[in-house]
Write an enzyme that holds these catalytic residues in place. Structure first.
Site, short mmCIF file in Angstrom:
data_model
loop_
_atom_site.label_atom_id
_atom_site.label_comp_id
_atom_site.label_asym_id
_atom_site.label_seq_id
_atom_site.Cartn_x
_atom_site.Cartn_y
_atom_site.Cartn_z
N LYS A 87 0.37 0.07 -12.43
CA LYS A 87 0.00 -0.97 -11.46
C LYS A 87 -1.51 -1.23 -11.57
O LYS A 87 -2.33 -0.31 -11.43
CB LYS A 87 0.38 -0.51 -10.04
CG LYS A 87 0.58 -1.63 -9.06
CD LYS A 87 1.19 -1.07 -7.77
CE LYS A 87 1.36 -2.14 -6.72
NZ LYS A 87 1.76 -1.56 -5.43
O1 G3P Z 1 2.33 -2.12 -2.23
C1 G3P Z 1 1.70 -3.30 -1.97
C2 G3P Z 1 2.12 -4.02 -0.71
O2 G3P Z 1 3.50 -4.05 -0.61
C3 G3P Z 1 1.41 -3.57 0.54
O3 G3P Z 1 2.06 -3.94 1.71
O4 G3P Z 1 2.36 -3.89 4.17
O5 G3P Z 1 0.33 -2.82 3.16
O6 G3P Z 1 0.56 -5.29 3.23
P1 G3P Z 1 1.28 -3.98 3.14
#
Ligand code: G3P
Length: 219
Positions: A87
């Protein structure tokens, strides 16, 4: 549509895997920190433990922000398992690293995508997946679903094979709307996945079926 779970919690990953609907896992440094995982060995052991639970792809994020560092980290991460997808953040050196890994046949997930232009760059650099963040756009009053539609159109126009991995999913409607648009993958927390199965008429109907069965079978 592939279902990934966005967590580093082994319990949540196991629960989704046991449901039989899980295609992969995404993690990020914040999710690893939430589980208290720190230090190079512990991080690698944790990725190995995740790979042992799930059959599909597991995104492991690099910490470096320079090209050489990203390459070094990514090449170490893919030694953990064939399931590991490196990633990489959407920054200039990240785009360079995406091209490097693509040329070597190493799979990547370009993260922190918030615009169609970034999505176009990720595809041109040969990313396997790219992750537009829905919830974080919605948080700043920006329509995240329009972005998914725009990316779908752009990728279809040119036949880019980079998969749209809708990330930062917060609730079941994000998943349903992304499925309608044609996102290839969604990644979200266990709560959003489990919420898909909830409907009050299902619960009322099941209660009635069980009550009717019990009534005649008690006689
Ligand atoms: O992994 C990346 C993404 O899905 C993060 O999600 O909920 O922290 O905005 P969030």
């Amino acid at each position: 549509m592939k279902f990934f779970i966005d967590t580093a919690s082994l319990a949540d990953i196991q629960e989704a895997q046991d449901m039989g609907i899980l295609d992969g896992v995404t993690t990020n440094p914040s999710l690893m920190a939430k589980e208290g995982i720190s230090g190079d060995k512990a991080v690698k052991d944790h990725y190995k433990a995740i790979c042992d639970i799930v059959d599909g792809d597991v995104s492991a994020e690099v910490i470096s922000t320079d090209f050489e560092g990203m390459v070094r980290e990514g090449e170490e991460l893919v030694k953990i398992s064939d399931q590991i997808v490196v990633k990489i953040p959407m920054i200039k050196d990240g785009v360079k690293a995406l091209r490097y890994f693509s040329n070597k046949g190493i799979r990547t997930n370009c993260t922190l995508i918030f615009s169609a232009g970034q999505a176009l760059l990720a595809a041109k650099a040969g990313a396997t997946y790219m992750s537009p963040f829905l919830g974080r756009l919605d948080d700043i009053s920006t329509d995240s679903l329009t972005l998914i539609e725009d990316i779908r159109t752009i990728y279809d126009n040119y036949g880019y094979e980079t998969q749209i991995l809708a990330a930062s999913v917060r609730h079941p409607m994000h998943i349903i709307e992304c499925a309608k648009i044609g996102a290839d993958v969604m990644t979200g927390p266990l709560s959003a996945i489990v919420a898909l199965l909830k409907h009050p008429l299902t619960d009322i109907g099941l209660q009635q079926f069980l009550a009717d069965h019990a009534r005649v079978n008690q006689k």
